[in-house]
Scaffold this active site. Structure first.
Site, PDB file in Angstrom:
ATOM      1  CB  CYS A 147      -0.999   0.045   1.379  1.00  0.00           C
ATOM      2  SG  CYS A 147      -2.300  -1.467   1.126  1.00  0.00           S
ATOM      3  CG  ASN A 185      -6.650  -0.566   1.614  1.00  0.00           C
ATOM      4  OD1 ASN A 185      -6.139  -0.053   0.897  1.00  0.00           O
ATOM      5  ND2 ASN A 185      -6.073  -0.990   2.916  1.00  0.00           N
ATOM      6  CG  HIS A 216      -3.078   3.611   2.721  1.00  0.00           C
ATOM      7  ND1 HIS A 216      -3.493   3.277   1.505  1.00  0.00           N
ATOM      8  CD2 HIS A 216      -3.151   2.488   3.274  1.00  0.00           C
ATOM      9  CE1 HIS A 216      -3.903   2.019   1.345  1.00  0.00           C
ATOM     10  NE2 HIS A 216      -3.646   1.672   2.462  1.00  0.00           N
TER      11      HIS A 216
HETATM   12  N1  COA Z   1     -18.419  -8.338  10.555  1.00  0.00           N
HETATM   13  C1  COA Z   1     -18.707  -8.802  11.875  1.00  0.00           C
HETATM   14  N2  COA Z   1     -18.003  -9.090  12.937  1.00  0.00           N
HETATM   15  C2  COA Z   1     -16.482  -9.074  12.659  1.00  0.00           C
HETATM   16  C3  COA Z   1     -16.059  -8.796  11.409  1.00  0.00           C
HETATM   17  C4  COA Z   1     -17.013  -8.257  10.160  1.00  0.00           C
HETATM   18  N3  COA Z   1     -16.780  -7.978   8.972  1.00  0.00           N
HETATM   19  N4  COA Z   1     -14.681  -8.832  11.312  1.00  0.00           N
HETATM   20  C5  COA Z   1     -14.525  -9.093  12.650  1.00  0.00           C
HETATM   21  N5  COA Z   1     -15.449  -9.320  13.379  1.00  0.00           N
HETATM   22  C6  COA Z   1     -15.473  -9.754  14.628  1.00  0.00           C
HETATM   23  C7  COA Z   1     -14.423 -10.436  15.303  1.00  0.00           C
HETATM   24  O1  COA Z   1     -14.519 -11.853  14.792  1.00  0.00           O
HETATM   25  C8  COA Z   1     -14.666 -10.339  16.480  1.00  0.00           C
HETATM   26  O2  COA Z   1     -15.455 -11.146  17.222  1.00  0.00           O
HETATM   27  P1  COA Z   1     -15.150 -11.660  18.589  1.00  0.00           P
HETATM   28  O3  COA Z   1     -15.002 -10.504  19.769  1.00  0.00           O
HETATM   29  O4  COA Z   1     -16.625 -12.648  18.789  1.00  0.00           O
HETATM   30  O5  COA Z   1     -13.950 -12.427  18.621  1.00  0.00           O
HETATM   31  C9  COA Z   1     -15.223  -8.888  16.773  1.00  0.00           C
HETATM   32  O6  COA Z   1     -15.727  -8.480  15.611  1.00  0.00           O
HETATM   33  C10 COA Z   1     -13.954  -7.679  17.017  1.00  0.00           C
HETATM   34  O7  COA Z   1     -12.945  -7.800  16.074  1.00  0.00           O
HETATM   35  P2  COA Z   1     -11.738  -7.129  16.031  1.00  0.00           P
HETATM   36  O8  COA Z   1     -10.867  -7.804  15.210  1.00  0.00           O
HETATM   37  O9  COA Z   1     -11.275  -6.823  17.481  1.00  0.00           O
HETATM   38  O10 COA Z   1     -12.196  -5.988  15.332  1.00  0.00           O
HETATM   39  P3  COA Z   1     -11.578  -4.570  14.924  1.00  0.00           P
HETATM   40  O11 COA Z   1     -12.355  -3.376  15.674  1.00  0.00           O
HETATM   41  O12 COA Z   1     -10.050  -4.630  15.378  1.00  0.00           O
HETATM   42  O13 COA Z   1     -11.855  -4.379  13.430  1.00  0.00           O
HETATM   43  C11 COA Z   1     -10.414  -4.496  11.496  1.00  0.00           C
HETATM   44  C12 COA Z   1     -11.008  -5.355  12.653  1.00  0.00           C
HETATM   45  C13 COA Z   1      -9.791  -5.388  10.395  1.00  0.00           C
HETATM   46  C14 COA Z   1     -11.671  -3.717  10.836  1.00  0.00           C
HETATM   47  C15 COA Z   1      -9.318  -3.303  11.878  1.00  0.00           C
HETATM   48  O14 COA Z   1      -8.593  -4.150  12.999  1.00  0.00           O
HETATM   49  C16 COA Z   1      -8.572  -2.654  11.019  1.00  0.00           C
HETATM   50  O15 COA Z   1      -8.949  -2.196  10.215  1.00  0.00           O
HETATM   51  N6  COA Z   1      -7.233  -3.308  11.123  1.00  0.00           N
HETATM   52  C17 COA Z   1      -6.406  -2.475  10.300  1.00  0.00           C
HETATM   53  C18 COA Z   1      -6.442  -3.365   8.906  1.00  0.00           C
HETATM   54  C19 COA Z   1      -5.641  -2.539   7.538  1.00  0.00           C
HETATM   55  O16 COA Z   1      -5.773  -1.458   7.480  1.00  0.00           O
HETATM   56  N7  COA Z   1      -5.320  -3.211   6.719  1.00  0.00           N
HETATM   57  C20 COA Z   1      -4.662  -2.929   5.414  1.00  0.00           C
HETATM   58  C21 COA Z   1      -3.318  -2.062   5.750  1.00  0.00           C
HETATM   59  S1  COA Z   1      -2.752  -1.302   4.367  1.00  0.00           S
END
Ligand code: COA
Length: 332
Positions: free
Chosen positions: A112, A289, A259
């Site tokens: 990215c 993204n 980004h």
């Molecule tokens: N829909 C519903 N529930 C979801 C889900 C979705 N699409 N994705 C994850 N969950 C659930 C998980 O399973 C978890 O459930 P649990 O508590 O029962 O285990 C809960 O939601 C919380 O998950 P978590 O991973 O803590 O969520 P989060 O708030 O960290 O959000 C991301 C997840 C991926 C959106 C976030 O971590 C993120 O954006 N990270 C950066 C990723 C990124 O930018 N990547 C590209 C870089 S260039």
């Protein structure tokens, strides 16, 4: 002194809209969860257009916008982490499609952060004097690499392409680039060699921390929490470091283009930097993204809307797999 001027921009997004509601027809997710956690409502997916065609459409639009003839392009730089072919380089396919027969061409892959690294590279070639016009294109077709049974990662990504034609400017630019290879396993996608048939081959040795089993081969794997934490710190730090190099303050920047990974990441970085939100461009609600293509797509949208003006000081900041990050400040 290094300096770049963007003389043309272009973009391409595939027609097919993949909404959060569509994702929830086969994933255990919903629009409310995705939008509140990421700021994304929909993304585009290229169902049948290869990356090189997408990239070439964006590139052709940027060249047309610049007003130069394709024969005047001296170098094509393509940033991608989702090429159609290992080789030739995506940039060579774009060179062919655009008709930039006098250009050299090579690719840059820093996921990215690709457009930031490519633009920085372009500025150094321009400084040399042998290169006058450089076409920088960033293009991603990520859908074939995402695991659409993984609800935490597949919801984030979209396909698209952005391009800019840059030329040397007598106004200054500065950059700060960084990589933290210690975090390589926070976000990765392995090359699929499952169809290799050399009888001498033994099972691959994967770096420690990489999930290397059949089911995970060739799809994007991500530790969302680790990437999130890195991203907020990396954006804050890259902006402060590039401004320090420039001898500028946060208020001297007219426009920030980050980004587009997650609206919450952008909001957290904006808050920790203390930047007014109206100086920060965000388009991820409709795009998701698109990796390296995010920033040039924003540039194209802004230029088309008449929001990129001569004399502006613009800050681009990105991060991605690697884990890499970087920022560029330039006077347009
Ligand atoms: N829909 C519903 N529930 C979801 C889900 C979705 N699409 N994705 C994850 N969950 C659930 C998980 O399973 C978890 O459930 P649990 O508590 O029962 O285990 C809960 O939601 C919380 O998950 P978590 O991973 O803590 O969520 P989060 O708030 O960290 O959000 C991301 C997840 C991926 C959106 C976030 O971590 C993120 O954006 N990270 C950066 C990723 C990124 O930018 N990547 C590209 C870089 S260039």
């Amino acid at each position: 002194m290094r300096g770049i001027k963007i003389i043309g921009t272009g973009m391409y997004v595939p027609e097919t809209i993949a909404s959060n509601d569509w994702l929830s027809t086969f994933l255990d997710t919903n629009d409310e969860w995705i939008y509140s956690r990421t700021g994304i409502r929909e993304r585009r997916i290229s169902t049948d257009t290869p990356n090189f065609v997408m990239a070439s459409e964006a590139a052709k639009a940027a060249v047309a916008d610049s007003g130069i003839d394709p024969s005047e392009i001296d170098l094509v730089l393509a940033a991608t982490c989702s090429p159609d072919y290992f080789y030739p380089a995506l940039s060579c396919l774009v060179q062919h499609e655009v008709g930039a027969q006098n250009a050299a061409a090579f690719d840059i892959n820093s996921a990215c952060t690709g457009f930031i690294n490519a633009l920085d590279t372009a500025s150094r070639f321009l400084e040399d004097g042998d290169y006058r016009n450089i076409l920088v294109v960033a293009s991603e077709r990520l859908a074939p690499h995402c695991d659409y049974t993984d609800r935490s990662a597949s919801i984030l990504f979209g396909d698209g392409s952005g391009a800019a034609v840059v030329t040397k400017s007598d106004k200054p630019m500065w950059s700060y680039l960084s990589a933290k290879g210690d975090f390589f396993n926070a976000l990765y996608c392995k090359v699929d060699q499952s169809r290799a048939n050399c009888p001498l081959l033994k099972p691959d040795i994967a770096p420690v921390g990489i999930i290397d089993n059949e089911a995970k081969t060739h799809t994007l794997q991500m530790n969302g929490k680790a990437v999130y934490k890195f991203a907020v710190e990396a954006m804050d730090s890259a902006v402060r470091k590039v401004l320090e190099r420039a001898g500028l303050g946060l208020d001297d920047i007219d426009l920030y283009i980050p980004h587009q990974a997650n609206a919450r990441i952008i909001e957290s970085a904006v808050k920790s930097l203390g930047i007014p939100a109206d100086k920060v461009y965000v388009n991820l609600e409709k795009r998701g993204n698109t990796s390296s293509a995010c920033i040039p797509t924003c540039l194209a949208e802004l230029k088309q809307a008449g929001r990129i003006k001569d004399g502006m000081t613009i800050c681009l900041v990105g991060f991605g797999a690697g884990l890499t990050s970087g920022a560029i400040v330039f006077n347009q």
